[in-house]
Write a protein that holds these residues in place. Structure first.
Motif, PDB file in Angstrom:
ATOM      1  N   TYR A  35       0.857  -1.195   0.000  1.00  0.00           N
ATOM      2  CA  TYR A  35       0.000   0.000   0.000  1.00  0.00           C
ATOM      3  C   TYR A  35       0.894   1.247   0.000  1.00  0.00           C
ATOM      4  O   TYR A  35       0.843   2.041  -0.918  1.00  0.00           O
ATOM      5  CB  TYR A  35      -0.923  -0.018   1.225  1.00  0.00           C
ATOM      6  N   LEU A  36       1.749   1.378   1.003  1.00  0.00           N
ATOM      7  CA  LEU A  36       2.588   2.578   1.102  1.00  0.00           C
ATOM      8  C   LEU A  36       3.922   2.396   0.392  1.00  0.00           C
ATOM      9  O   LEU A  36       4.636   1.429   0.660  1.00  0.00           O
ATOM     10  CB  LEU A  36       2.885   2.892   2.571  1.00  0.00           C
TER      11      LEU A  36
ATOM     12  N   HIS B 262      -4.683  -2.373   0.275  1.00  0.00           N
ATOM     13  CA  HIS B 262      -3.999  -2.071   1.525  1.00  0.00           C
ATOM     14  C   HIS B 262      -3.100  -3.230   1.953  1.00  0.00           C
ATOM     15  O   HIS B 262      -2.501  -3.219   3.022  1.00  0.00           O
ATOM     16  CB  HIS B 262      -5.102  -1.801   2.576  1.00  0.00           C
TER      17      HIS B 262
ATOM     18  N   LYS C  54      -0.049  -5.999   2.275  1.00  0.00           N
ATOM     19  CA  LYS C  54       1.407  -5.908   2.333  1.00  0.00           C
ATOM     20  C   LYS C  54       1.935  -7.326   2.211  1.00  0.00           C
ATOM     21  O   LYS C  54       1.677  -8.169   3.080  1.00  0.00           O
ATOM     22  CB  LYS C  54       1.869  -5.302   3.673  1.00  0.00           C
TER      23      LYS C  54
ATOM     24  N   TRP D  21       8.513   4.024  13.456  1.00  0.00           N
ATOM     25  CA  TRP D  21       7.250   3.376  13.821  1.00  0.00           C
ATOM     26  C   TRP D  21       7.516   1.977  14.350  1.00  0.00           C
ATOM     27  O   TRP D  21       8.404   1.273  13.870  1.00  0.00           O
ATOM     28  CB  TRP D  21       6.327   3.263  12.605  1.00  0.00           C
TER      29      TRP D  21
ATOM     30  N   TYR E  23      -5.197   2.077  14.306  1.00  0.00           N
ATOM     31  CA  TYR E  23      -6.391   2.870  13.976  1.00  0.00           C
ATOM     32  C   TYR E  23      -7.604   2.133  14.534  1.00  0.00           C
ATOM     33  O   TYR E  23      -8.123   1.214  13.906  1.00  0.00           O
ATOM     34  CB  TYR E  23      -6.510   3.049  12.459  1.00  0.00           C
TER      35      TYR E  23
ATOM     36  N   ASP F 265       0.179   9.157  13.412  1.00  0.00           N
ATOM     37  CA  ASP F 265       0.262   9.885  12.132  1.00  0.00           C
ATOM     38  C   ASP F 265      -1.084  10.502  11.750  1.00  0.00           C
ATOM     39  O   ASP F 265      -1.121  11.395  10.908  1.00  0.00           O
ATOM     40  CB  ASP F 265       0.817   9.000  11.004  1.00  0.00           C
ATOM     41  N   HIS F 266      -2.167  10.037  12.357  1.00  0.00           N
ATOM     42  CA  HIS F 266      -3.486  10.647  12.108  1.00  0.00           C
ATOM     43  C   HIS F 266      -4.187  10.845  13.459  1.00  0.00           C
ATOM     44  O   HIS F 266      -5.058  10.053  13.840  1.00  0.00           O
ATOM     45  CB  HIS F 266      -4.339   9.740  11.221  1.00  0.00           C
TER      46      HIS F 266
ATOM     47  N   HIS G 204       2.228   1.015  14.763  1.00  0.00           N
ATOM     48  CA  HIS G 204       1.513   0.837  13.498  1.00  0.00           C
ATOM     49  C   HIS G 204       1.152  -0.632  13.259  1.00  0.00           C
ATOM     50  O   HIS G 204       0.537  -0.978  12.238  1.00  0.00           O
ATOM     51  CB  HIS G 204       2.415   1.373  12.359  1.00  0.00           C
TER      52      HIS G 204
ATOM     53  N   LYS H 260      -0.473  -4.450  13.403  1.00  0.00           N
ATOM     54  CA  LYS H 260      -1.857  -4.944  13.385  1.00  0.00           C
ATOM     55  C   LYS H 260      -1.831  -6.441  13.648  1.00  0.00           C
ATOM     56  O   LYS H 260      -1.567  -7.230  12.735  1.00  0.00           O
ATOM     57  CB  LYS H 260      -2.485  -4.681  12.005  1.00  0.00           C
TER      58      LYS H 260
ATOM     59  N   ASN I 289      -6.532  -3.076   9.559  1.00  0.00           N
ATOM     60  CA  ASN I 289      -6.728  -2.204  10.718  1.00  0.00           C
ATOM     61  C   ASN I 289      -8.123  -2.416  11.305  1.00  0.00           C
ATOM     62  O   ASN I 289      -8.939  -3.153  10.744  1.00  0.00           O
ATOM     63  CB  ASN I 289      -6.586  -0.742  10.294  1.00  0.00           C
TER      64      ASN I 289
HETATM   65  O1  LIG Z   1      -2.904   2.210   6.159  1.00  0.00           O
HETATM   66  P1  LIG Z   1      -1.696   1.680   6.896  1.00  0.00           P
HETATM   67  O2  LIG Z   1      -2.084   0.998   8.117  1.00  0.00           O
HETATM   68  O3  LIG Z   1      -0.781   0.915   6.024  1.00  0.00           O
HETATM   69  O4  LIG Z   1      -0.914   2.978   7.290  1.00  0.00           O
HETATM   70  C1  LIG Z   1      -0.849   3.968   6.362  1.00  0.00           C
HETATM   71  C2  LIG Z   1      -0.417   5.247   6.965  1.00  0.00           C
HETATM   72  O5  LIG Z   1      -1.072   5.471   8.141  1.00  0.00           O
HETATM   73  C3  LIG Z   1      -0.704   6.387   6.060  1.00  0.00           C
HETATM   74  O6  LIG Z   1      -0.607   7.572   6.770  1.00  0.00           O
END
Ligand SMILES: O=P(O)(O)OC[C@H](O)CO
Length: 374
Positions: free
Chosen positions: A40-41, A111, A113, A137, A227, A258-259, A289, A291, A305
């Protein structure tokens, strides 16, 4: 068939980037036939540079390298890096690139990984190709060997070889990936595992599996998530479990976040969860971060999440493990993290400030509106 329990696996818990990043790079550097990477990232920086170099070197050795990135999560990957990848021979595709005319469909993201090397060894967790995973993180990954690998390859192939992804990488490139190399782990008692995934509203196996565990677990239900904005039905299950005497504990990201708005939106549920007997720990040292969840001897770990995006909109994938040895390791990790967290008590939470209550109300209202977008 996907989603089946399979015996004879070896699962290795790899807490923190300092452990899983070298292990993943070592697997890439040793690849002989194929590398499948789905993230995802992805963002230009030190980690992505190291990764691109290792993937390019694999291409030069004749390895079939397929990289599938989310069209939104990879916006931070500069054009120069994308070009370097394709010039090196890496097949690159993007899931659901943002298009304004797609309206609400833009909210569905890949999303997941995932890294699979030679159809023999795989990794999943909460990681991405961004520098934060090196140190900033706190993250967890799992190394997978054994029959579950075939399911991870099939999962990757479904999205790669579909109209949902686009890019210069040919769709048929995935069809030559060998999944017969998989070995049933012998020499010790292999572990049972299954790969579960979610595809928005269409298919919600991760969510249903979590809900089933929350309803049926006997001793403990420990959940770690960055989250925490659970659905109504999940909140009800957590409370019911606590009321029937299950040890329900939540490990949630604390002030390093981060949010922060998402944190506040989730905190509006603390009061009723605490009243039901759920214990809540907020992790202090840095942004958590990871999960992963533990219900008796069942573990789930991966991309998912505890929010509406993950549970109802995104493409997600988790590795589930049913094994008392692995569960004991995960329980140990939870205990280490609990020790580095602040436990929120009911009395302390009742005394929280007006500003905090306003944040919960504001971000909570926003969250309710966003969840109605689709
Ligand atoms: O969506 P995640 O859990 O891979 O995390 C993504 C980051 O929070 C983006 O800011």
């Amino acid at each position: 068939m996907l989603g089946m329990w399979r015996s004879g696996n070896r699962f290795t818990l790899l807490p923190e980037g300092a452990r899983f990043l070298p292990s993943m790079l070592e697997a890439v550097e040793g690849a002989r036939h194929s590398i499948l990477l789905e993230l995802y990232l992805a963002e230009s920086g030190h980690l992505s540079r190291v990764l691109i170099e290792a993937l390019s070197a694999a291409c030069q050795r004749g390895v079939n390298v397929l990289v599938l990135l989310d069209g939104f999560g990879s916006l931070g990957l500069e054009e120069a890096d994308r070009q370097r990848m394709t010039e090196a021979g890496i097949a690159l595709r993007f899931y659901n690139p943002i298009r304004w005319w797609r309206f609400g469909r833009n909210l569905t993201r890949d999303h997941r990984k995932l890294l699979v090397v030679d159809g023999e060894v795989g990794f999943t967790g909460g990681f991405g190709a961004v520098d934060e995973f090196a140190e900033a993180w706190s993250e967890v990954a799992i190394r997978i060997e054994g029959p579950c690998i075939r399911d991870w390859v099939r999962l990757f192939a479904r999205v790669w070889d579909s109209a949902a992804s686009e890019g210069q990488g040919r769709r048929e490139a995935v069809r030559s990936v060998n999944i017969n190399a998989v070995n049933v782990v012998t020499g010790y008692l292999g572990m049972r595992g299954r790969v579960v995934w979610g595809h928005g509203f269409r298919y919600q196996a991760i969510r249903h599996s979590l809900q089933h565990q929350a309803s049926s677990t006997r001793k403990r239900l420990w959940i770690c998530t960055p989250y925490f904005v659970p659905t109504f039905s999940m909140r009800r299950r957590l409370k019911r479990a606590a009321r029937r005497g299950v040890d329900v504990q939540l490990l949630i990201a604390g002030q390093h976040h981060d949010h922060p708005g998402v944190r506040s939106a989730g905190q509006r549920f603390y009061a009723s969860l605490l009243k039901a007997g759920v214990r809540i720990h907020e992790f202090q040292p840095r942004f958590l971060h990871a999960k992963f969840s533990l219900a008796d001897d069942w573990v789930t770990l991966g991309s998912c999440n505890f929010d509406h995006w993950s549970l109802q909109w995104n493409l997600e994938a988790n590795q589930e493990v049913q094994d008392h040895r692995f569960a004991a390791e995960v329980a140990g990790l939870f205990e280490q993290h609990f020790a580095r967290s602040v436990e929120i008590t009911r009395a302390a939470w009742q005394r929280r400030s007006l500003a905090q209550r306003c944040r919960e109300w504001g971000y909570g209202t926003l969250d309710s509106l966003v969840t109605r977008l689709r």
